[in-house]
Design a protein around this motif. Structure first.
Motif, mmCIF file in Angstrom:
data_model
loop_
_atom_site.group_PDB
_atom_site.id
_atom_site.type_symbol
_atom_site.label_atom_id
_atom_site.label_comp_id
_atom_site.label_asym_id
_atom_site.label_seq_id
_atom_site.Cartn_x
_atom_site.Cartn_y
_atom_site.Cartn_z
ATOM 1 N N ASP A 16 -4.341 -9.818 61.279
ATOM 2 C CA ASP A 16 -3.533 -9.102 62.267
ATOM 3 C C ASP A 16 -2.559 -10.029 62.980
ATOM 4 O O ASP A 16 -1.662 -9.585 63.675
ATOM 5 N N LYS A 17 -2.764 -11.325 62.793
ATOM 6 C CA LYS A 17 -2.027 -12.297 63.599
ATOM 7 C C LYS A 17 -0.708 -12.654 62.925
ATOM 8 O O LYS A 17 -0.658 -13.001 61.757
ATOM 9 N N SER A 18 0.373 -12.580 63.702
ATOM 10 C CA SER A 18 1.680 -12.885 63.150
ATOM 11 C C SER A 18 1.945 -14.383 63.201
ATOM 12 O O SER A 18 1.681 -15.041 64.204
ATOM 13 N N PRO A 38 6.966 -27.152 67.882
ATOM 14 C CA PRO A 38 5.608 -27.561 68.231
ATOM 15 C C PRO A 38 4.565 -27.016 67.249
ATOM 16 O O PRO A 38 4.899 -26.225 66.372
ATOM 17 N N ALA A 39 3.324 -27.441 67.401
ATOM 18 C CA ALA A 39 2.240 -26.980 66.538
ATOM 19 C C ALA A 39 2.176 -25.458 66.552
ATOM 20 O O ALA A 39 2.557 -24.816 67.526
ATOM 21 N N GLN A 40 1.696 -24.876 65.447
ATOM 22 C CA GLN A 40 1.476 -23.438 65.328
ATOM 23 C C GLN A 40 2.764 -22.624 65.279
ATOM 24 O O GLN A 40 2.735 -21.431 65.459
ATOM 25 N N SER A 41 3.912 -23.282 65.075
ATOM 26 C CA SER A 41 5.142 -22.492 65.145
ATOM 27 C C SER A 41 5.488 -21.857 63.801
ATOM 28 O O SER A 41 6.433 -21.081 63.728
ATOM 29 N N GLY A 42 4.742 -22.156 62.756
ATOM 30 C CA GLY A 42 4.949 -21.474 61.477
ATOM 31 C C GLY A 42 5.717 -22.293 60.452
ATOM 32 O O GLY A 42 6.137 -21.764 59.430
ATOM 33 N N LYS A 43 5.863 -23.595 60.685
ATOM 34 C CA LYS A 43 6.655 -24.442 59.778
ATOM 35 C C LYS A 43 5.985 -24.555 58.411
ATOM 36 O O LYS A 43 6.621 -24.336 57.372
ATOM 37 N N THR A 44 4.681 -24.890 58.426
ATOM 38 C CA THR A 44 3.962 -25.020 57.160
ATOM 39 C C THR A 44 3.918 -23.678 56.431
ATOM 40 O O THR A 44 4.092 -23.607 55.207
ATOM 41 N N THR A 45 3.705 -22.606 57.198
ATOM 42 C CA THR A 45 3.666 -21.273 56.606
ATOM 43 C C THR A 45 4.960 -20.974 55.850
ATOM 44 O O THR A 45 4.939 -20.455 54.738
ATOM 45 N N LEU A 46 6.089 -21.347 56.448
ATOM 46 C CA LEU A 46 7.385 -21.113 55.802
ATOM 47 C C LEU A 46 7.456 -21.819 54.444
ATOM 48 O O LEU A 46 7.854 -21.224 53.447
ATOM 49 N N PHE A 56 -2.585 -18.166 47.813
ATOM 50 C CA PHE A 56 -3.980 -18.612 47.789
ATOM 51 C C PHE A 56 -4.709 -18.301 49.087
ATOM 52 O O PHE A 56 -5.902 -18.556 49.202
ATOM 53 N N THR A 57 -3.994 -17.816 50.085
ATOM 54 C CA THR A 57 -4.631 -17.396 51.332
ATOM 55 C C THR A 57 -4.726 -15.878 51.301
ATOM 56 O O THR A 57 -3.738 -15.192 51.552
ATOM 57 N N PRO A 58 -5.913 -15.335 50.951
ATOM 58 C CA PRO A 58 -6.007 -13.895 50.686
ATOM 59 C C PRO A 58 -5.611 -13.034 51.886
ATOM 60 O O PRO A 58 -5.058 -11.950 51.719
ATOM 61 N N GLU A 59 -5.876 -13.529 53.126
ATOM 62 C CA GLU A 59 -5.615 -12.666 54.279
ATOM 63 C C GLU A 59 -4.141 -12.675 54.689
ATOM 64 O O GLU A 59 -3.752 -11.953 55.599
ATOM 65 N N ALA A 60 -3.321 -13.493 54.021
ATOM 66 C CA ALA A 60 -1.913 -13.583 54.415
ATOM 67 C C ALA A 60 -1.087 -12.488 53.742
ATOM 68 O O ALA A 60 -1.235 -12.217 52.552
ATOM 69 N N ASP A 171 6.373 -31.897 54.259
ATOM 70 C CA ASP A 171 5.699 -31.409 55.457
ATOM 71 C C ASP A 171 5.055 -32.595 56.168
ATOM 72 O O ASP A 171 4.012 -33.087 55.742
ATOM 73 N N GLU A 172 5.702 -33.067 57.202
ATOM 74 C CA GLU A 172 5.193 -34.194 57.985
ATOM 75 C C GLU A 172 4.727 -35.328 57.064
ATOM 76 O O GLU A 172 3.597 -35.778 57.143
ATOM 77 N N PHE A 173 5.655 -35.782 56.215
ATOM 78 C CA PHE A 173 5.247 -36.744 55.180
ATOM 79 C C PHE A 173 4.864 -38.093 55.750
ATOM 80 O O PHE A 173 4.169 -38.872 55.118
HETATM 81 N N1 ATP Z 1 -5.063 -19.930 56.614
HETATM 82 C C1 ATP Z 1 -4.776 -19.413 57.829
HETATM 83 N N2 ATP Z 1 -5.506 -18.394 58.325
HETATM 84 C C2 ATP Z 1 -5.231 -17.869 59.520
HETATM 85 N N3 ATP Z 1 -4.236 -18.274 60.318
HETATM 86 C C3 ATP Z 1 -3.466 -19.287 59.888
HETATM 87 C C4 ATP Z 1 -3.691 -19.919 58.619
HETATM 88 N N4 ATP Z 1 -2.767 -20.888 58.466
HETATM 89 C C5 ATP Z 1 -2.008 -20.873 59.571
HETATM 90 N N5 ATP Z 1 -2.418 -19.918 60.438
HETATM 91 C C6 ATP Z 1 -1.812 -19.586 61.735
HETATM 92 O O1 ATP Z 1 -0.444 -19.368 61.567
HETATM 93 C C7 ATP Z 1 0.298 -19.950 62.626
HETATM 94 C C8 ATP Z 1 1.334 -20.898 62.074
HETATM 95 O O2 ATP Z 1 0.674 -21.978 61.427
HETATM 96 P P1 ATP Z 1 1.441 -23.123 60.657
HETATM 97 O O3 ATP Z 1 0.428 -23.977 59.974
HETATM 98 O O4 ATP Z 1 2.496 -22.529 59.820
HETATM 99 O O5 ATP Z 1 2.083 -23.925 61.872
HETATM 100 P P2 ATP Z 1 2.858 -25.304 61.866
HETATM 101 O O6 ATP Z 1 4.149 -25.043 62.535
HETATM 102 O O7 ATP Z 1 2.896 -25.893 60.501
HETATM 103 O O8 ATP Z 1 1.948 -26.171 62.824
HETATM 104 P P3 ATP Z 1 1.631 -27.750 62.770
HETATM 105 O O9 ATP Z 1 2.796 -28.433 63.408
HETATM 106 O O10 ATP Z 1 0.403 -27.856 63.596
HETATM 107 O O11 ATP Z 1 1.414 -28.124 61.350
HETATM 108 C C9 ATP Z 1 -0.699 -20.620 63.538
HETATM 109 O O12 ATP Z 1 -0.930 -19.784 64.639
HETATM 110 C C10 ATP Z 1 -1.932 -20.742 62.703
HETATM 111 O O13 ATP Z 1 -3.082 -20.616 63.493
#
Ligand code: ATP
Ligand code: MG
Lengths: 251, 279
Positions: A16-18, A38-46, A56-60, A171-173
């Motif tokens: 449910d979490k965006s 900052p942390a948690q901003s979604g960079k890695t997700t992108l 590979f993340t089934p809930e995504a 990613d933060e190499f």
């Molecule tokens: N496998 C996962 N399951 C659930 N939530 C996730 C998962 N991976 C990331 N999230 C959530 O998605 C949001 C974005 O995470 P992401 O890893 O993309 O952030 P980030 O910008 O790369 O942070 P960081 O600088 O700490 O690496 C965060 O709120 C995180 O908790």
């Protein structure tokens, strides 16, 4: 000028979490685009959306579109081919349980390359570019996992270059790498720019300032601002939050 | 917790509990059989104090075959574990069912399986033939353990039920320990699932899988050794009688063992915590 990557209204949810709330921007060919935030901003997700490893993340769940050279990545049938077009350096180095040589030769081999001389050439070039060649050239047949943390990180950079990607995502190499070696790799990235497009996720704003043509500032799943690095690091970027983050007075 | 998880949990709990009751039922019936029939054997035949060389030779040839089958079952178990862990999602009901069964069966000590194997040999080989009409022979040399194929399959099944779950559990554990972030290192290089399994997962998991196979095989050997031991004892002791209480205590052991595995499994699936009791 054709865009290398076009992202439009990209939304990612973990359950449910965006994690990305509908972002849109373009990546130009042969630019270094740094992504800060900052942390948690979604960079890695992108980045995981771009090479489709978020699968590979089934809930995504992913909505919106990402186009590579004008083609929606979801319509690319051969996902392995897509991943070889995109080099990915993950923040934590993971050695494949293989020798240093085989680590770097892994991707060309999975793509079907067998010629020894060509593999030798790729291995040497990539290890050179990752600033690792001098340290390992005498022991290419030892296990990659026997290297130090920083060396392993450079090995992952060499691996990411081994399949000659069109887009290189880092990613933060540099978390595990000393400043001197980091500078050497940064120089390499600048020269690689002529061959490929580079997406640089970094927590070091100074690294973004040193390298990037443009910089994007992410915050809590939103793209706050994307502009030339000069503007982002100037005294008057469009958004106050950008200024605060870049100047370390954020939060 | 949303209502979906709790409903799935409840369903899983019910399934696990019914499995437990079925297993307990079967176990009691088998034990009861053993209890009754070994008495018959002891009182009528074995009290004649036969010689050691009266041991039926096909016990050994059967045992070798059974051990070979156990080995094959281990290989098959490894394949099953790969399928469960790598291809079925965690929520798949077949996977959950098998994992529940495996949890119960791995909790049963090999000793109990050994006793079960003895029960099958004794009750169905020796006695059935004897009780079924023909006069009871006066010495054991005259007791042929019939080379009965049903008996052999029952024996093989017992061993398979003993080795397969251990293999599946340890193999799954080994595969599980190679988490997605590790595999992603290979996936980002364009490796296919097969390439990741072959070139990355297998080399990393191999030792643990091998160790699991050895542990399973050791269970099989232990049961075989017990079988031979008790058999020998039975044929060489003057009063080679199986005391009824012996079997009663073993039933109790089996009951407690299954109960404990079930408790751990339901506790884990309730999502509270992971308990790993030492075995
Ligand atoms: N496998 C996962 N399951 C659930 N939530 C996730 C998962 N991976 C990331 N999230 C959530 O998605 C949001 C974005 O995470 P992401 O890893 O993309 O952030 P980030 O910008 O790369 O942070 P960081 O600088 O700490 O690496 C965060 O709120 C995180 O908790
Ligand atoms: Mg990150």
């Amino acid at each position: 000028m054709e865009n290398k990557i076009e992202i439009s209204d990209l939304q990612v949810h973990y359950g449910d979490k965006s994690a990305l709330n509908g972002i849109s921007f373009d990546v130009h060919p042969n630019e270094i685009l740094s992504i800060i935030g900052p942390a948690q901003s979604g960079k890695t997700t992108l980045l995981k959306v771009i090479n489709r490893t978020l699968e590979f993340t089934p809930e995504a769940t992913v909505q919106g579109s990402v186009k590579l050279d004008g083609v929606d990545i979801d319509t690319i049938g051969d996902v392995y081919e897509l991943r070889r077009r995109i080099g990915m350096v993950l923040p934590l180095p993971v050695g494949l349980p293989l020798s240093i040589y085989d680590n770097v030769a892994f991707a060309p081999r999975t793509a079907g390359l067998r010629t020894k001389s060509e593999l030798d050439e790729i291995v040497e070039r990539c290890l050179q570019q990752a600033a690792l060649w001098d340290e390992v050239k005498d022991r290419l047949n030892t296990l990659g996992t026997k290297l130090s943390g920083g060396q392993q990180q450079r090995l992952t950079i060499a691996r990411a270059l081994s399949h000659q990607p069109e887009v290189l995502c880092l990613d933060e190499f540099s978390i595990a790498i000393d400043p001197v070696t980091t500078m050497r790799i940064e120089d390499v990235l600048k020269t690689l720019q002529t061959e490929m497009t580079i997406l640089l996720v970094t927590n070091l704003v100074q690294q973004a300032k040193r390298l990037a043509n443009r910089t994007a500032f992410f915050l809590n799943g939103d793209l706050i601002e994307i502009d030339t690095t000069d503007v982002i690091f100037s005294d008057n970027p469009a958004n106050q939050a950008t200024y605060d983050y870049v100047n370390g007075t954020f939060g | 917790m949303n209502s979906m998880t709790t409903r799935a949990e409840r369903k899983q709990k019910i399934v696990l509990q019914s499995i437990t009751f079925v297993i307990l039922g079967v176990a009691f019936i088998l034990m009861w059989n053993v209890l009754i029939k070994t008495r018959v054997v002891s009182m009528q035949a074995v009290s004649a104090a036969p010689l050691p060389n009266a041991m039926p030779t096909n016990l050994f040839s059967d045992l070798y075959l059974v051990l070979l089958m156990s080995f094959l079952a281990i290989l098959f178990g490894i394949a099953c574990a790969f399928y469960l862990q790598e291809w079925l999602p965690e929520t798949n009901w077949v996977r959950r069912l098998i994992e529940g069964l495996v949890a119960i069966l791995t909790g049963i000590p090999s000793l109990l399986f050994g006793i079960l194997a003895i029960g099958i040999f004794f009750s169905y080989a020796g006695t059935l033939k004897m009780i079924g009409g023909s006069p009871v022979p006066q010495n054991a040399e005259a007791i042929p353990v019939q080379h009965d194929t049903t008996l052999f399959y029952a024996e093989a099944l017992t061993f398979i039920l003993m080795v397969m779950p251990v293999t599946i559990k340890t193999t799954q554990g080994a595969l599980h320990s190679i988490a997605t972030p590790i595999r992603e290192a290979a996936y980002v290089l364009g490796a296919s699932k097969w390439q990741v399994l072959k070139r990355q997962v297998m080399p990393l998991a191999f030792t643990r899988i091998l160790a699991g196979g050895c542990r399973a095989m050791s269970r099989a050997f232990a049961a075989a050794a017990l079988l031979i031991g008790i058999y020998t004892w039975h044929y060489t002791t003057e009063s080679g009688k199986m005391p009824g209480r012996f079997m009663l205590f073993l039933s109790g052991a089996l009951f407690l063992s299954v109960l404990s595995s079930t408790l751990i499994e339901t506790h884990r699936s309730s999502g509270r915590n992971t308990v790993n009791l030492p075995r």
